[in-house]
Design an enzyme around this catalytic site. Structure first.
Site, PDB file in Angstrom:
ATOM      1  N   ARG A 152       0.993  -1.165  -0.157  1.00 26.06           N
ATOM      2  CA  ARG A 152      -0.104  -0.108  -0.177  1.00 26.06           C
ATOM      3  C   ARG A 152       0.824   0.962   0.185  1.00 26.06           C
ATOM      4  O   ARG A 152       2.130   1.222   0.463  1.00 26.06           O
ATOM      5  CB  ARG A 152      -0.956   0.095   1.184  1.00 26.06           C
ATOM      6  CG  ARG A 152      -1.871  -1.200   1.068  1.00 26.06           C
ATOM      7  CD  ARG A 152      -2.667  -1.215   2.744  1.00 26.06           C
ATOM      8  NE  ARG A 152      -3.594  -2.341   2.724  1.00 26.06           N
ATOM      9  CZ  ARG A 152      -3.285  -3.543   3.344  1.00 26.06           C
ATOM     10  NH1 ARG A 152      -2.406  -3.590   3.909  1.00 26.06           N
ATOM     11  NH2 ARG A 152      -4.311  -4.523   3.227  1.00 26.06           N
ATOM     12  N   LYS A 168      -1.868  -2.881   7.975  1.00 31.89           N
ATOM     13  CA  LYS A 168      -3.176  -2.658   8.768  1.00 31.89           C
ATOM     14  C   LYS A 168      -3.153  -3.217  10.126  1.00 31.89           C
ATOM     15  O   LYS A 168      -2.708  -4.524  10.063  1.00 31.89           O
ATOM     16  CB  LYS A 168      -4.385  -2.755   8.031  1.00 31.89           C
ATOM     17  CG  LYS A 168      -4.397  -1.883   6.644  1.00 31.89           C
ATOM     18  CD  LYS A 168      -5.777  -1.864   6.043  1.00 31.89           C
ATOM     19  CE  LYS A 168      -6.218  -0.780   5.115  1.00 31.89           C
ATOM     20  NZ  LYS A 168      -7.525  -1.081   4.343  1.00 31.89           N
ATOM     21  N   ARG A 189      -0.969  -1.510  -7.306  1.00 32.71           N
ATOM     22  CA  ARG A 189      -1.051  -2.780  -6.367  1.00 32.71           C
ATOM     23  C   ARG A 189      -2.027  -3.458  -6.873  1.00 32.71           C
ATOM     24  O   ARG A 189      -2.034  -4.945  -6.837  1.00 32.71           O
ATOM     25  CB  ARG A 189      -1.552  -2.337  -4.833  1.00 32.71           C
ATOM     26  CG  ARG A 189      -2.248  -3.187  -3.959  1.00 32.71           C
ATOM     27  CD  ARG A 189      -2.563  -2.489  -2.528  1.00 32.71           C
ATOM     28  NE  ARG A 189      -3.178  -3.255  -1.754  1.00 32.71           N
ATOM     29  CZ  ARG A 189      -2.563  -4.132  -0.894  1.00 32.71           C
ATOM     30  NH1 ARG A 189      -1.356  -4.244  -0.526  1.00 32.71           N
ATOM     31  NH2 ARG A 189      -3.433  -4.762   0.062  1.00 32.71           N
ATOM     32  N   TYR A 200      -9.554 -10.135  -7.397  1.00 37.21           N
ATOM     33  CA  TYR A 200      -8.610 -10.080  -8.570  1.00 37.21           C
ATOM     34  C   TYR A 200      -8.761 -11.195  -9.282  1.00 37.21           C
ATOM     35  O   TYR A 200      -8.278 -11.254 -10.650  1.00 37.21           O
ATOM     36  CB  TYR A 200      -7.073 -10.034  -7.751  1.00 37.21           C
ATOM     37  CG  TYR A 200      -6.806  -9.087  -7.068  1.00 37.21           C
ATOM     38  CD1 TYR A 200      -6.669  -7.590  -7.777  1.00 37.21           C
ATOM     39  CD2 TYR A 200      -6.955  -8.808  -5.645  1.00 37.21           C
ATOM     40  CE1 TYR A 200      -6.577  -6.502  -6.824  1.00 37.21           C
ATOM     41  CE2 TYR A 200      -6.438  -7.636  -4.874  1.00 37.21           C
ATOM     42  CZ  TYR A 200      -6.530  -6.431  -5.597  1.00 37.21           C
ATOM     43  OH  TYR A 200      -6.298  -5.403  -5.060  1.00 37.21           O
TER      44      TYR A 200
END
Length: 302
Positions: free
Chosen positions: A154, A178, A251, A283
């Site tokens: 990220r 995160k 990303r 994805y």
């Protein structure tokens, strides 16, 4: 009402950071949503948090929908309200949680734009050629783009990297993701070469206040997410037919290209730092959609 509950909001902010491990950006977003709710409630004459009812929460979300707020915004605010009111009930600040039956509209699972593999190669080649002018910023830009695409990190994770987070011999980088969850992410030889070139000129920008930051700006301070986004947009502007993506687009592209190359879904989940496999599965839909497009263009009976 905000002044009336300033201590409550402060305590909730501490809870988000210390106990739930939320990033400063997430804390600001959650607190902003709660302030919006409290302001709305005050406008309806509700001055005590314990007076909020499910009907008030639904009316709050409905007003935002009527004003044209995106479904994703409404969904996030509903989640913020549920988290806040659940915490308030759990800590005894209100007698019951009025948000237990609060349902927000589901977010659209729109497929993200991604680069084609040839487009990713082209933009990285352009960055490498520009870095040949020996301008430290251009050398840095090449290294940032190579690492973004190679690792799928990220933008905030990239900006937070320190020099010691790199292991150039093993070609891995230690990333704090995160929820303060650390992961180790591999990268390839092109990214290693870009990083070596950057480290060889980093000293030209470093100052006494640079600290251990891996990527620096002109004045020697750690780069921020805005600078990284600007760099990505600028580099992609050299490809007029490519989608205008930011760092998150790189990303998305990295994840999609990994799956197209046969990577295991669980491995991509670990690489990206997704808590849920369902997030990573998006994805696979991107890859199927591109496969279908290619099929329809090539097959005579498509």
């Amino acid at each position: 009402m905000l002044e009336r509950h300033s201590e409550l909001l402060h305590a909730y902010g501490r809870h988000l950071g210390a106990e739930r491990g939320r990033s400063p950006h997430t804390r600001r977003a959650y607190l902003g949503d709660v302030r919006n709710l409290l302001t709305y409630a005050a406008g309806r004459g509700i001055l005590e948090l314990g007076e909020l009812r499910i009907a008030d929460l639904r009316a709050w979300l409905g007003e935002q929908a009527d004003a044209g707020a995106a479904r994703s915004t409404i969904a996030r605010r509903a989640a913020s309200a549920r988290t806040f009111l659940g915490w308030a009930a759990h800590t005894g600040r209100i007698p019951t949680d009025p948000s237990l039956r609060l349902v927000a509209p589901r977010r659209h699972s729109a497929l993200p734009d991604v680069l084609k593999q040839t487009e990713a190669a082209q933009v990285l080649d352009i960055a490498a050629v520009r870095a040949d002018d020996a301008d430290p910023i251009h050398v840095r830009d090449r290294a940032m783009l190579e690492l973004l695409y190679a690792s799928g990190v990220r933008v905030g994770e990239l900006a937070a990297l320190d020099v010691d987070d790199l292991d150039l011999d093993q070609r891995v980088v230690r990333v704090m993701g995160k929820g303060s969850k650390e992961r180790v992410v591999p990268f390839g030889e092109p990214a290693r070469r870009g990083l070596l070139a950057w480290l060889s000129v980093r000293g030209a920008l470093a100052t006494a206040t640079s600290g251990p930051a891996l990527f620096l700006g002109r004045r020697g301070r750690r780069v921020d997410a805005r600078q990284v986004r600007s760099t990505v947009h600028e580099m992609l502007s050299h490809l007029p037919d490519a989608p205008d993506l930011g760092p998150h687009g790189l990303r998305h592209s990295a994840a999609t290209h990994l799956l197209e190359g046969g990577a295991d879904l669980r491995m991509v989940q670990e690489l990206l730092g997704h808590a849920s496999l369902a997030t990573t599965q998006l994805y696979t839909h991107v890859s199927v959609e591109r496969l279908r497009t290619s099929y329809e263009q090539a097959h005579p009976r498509a």
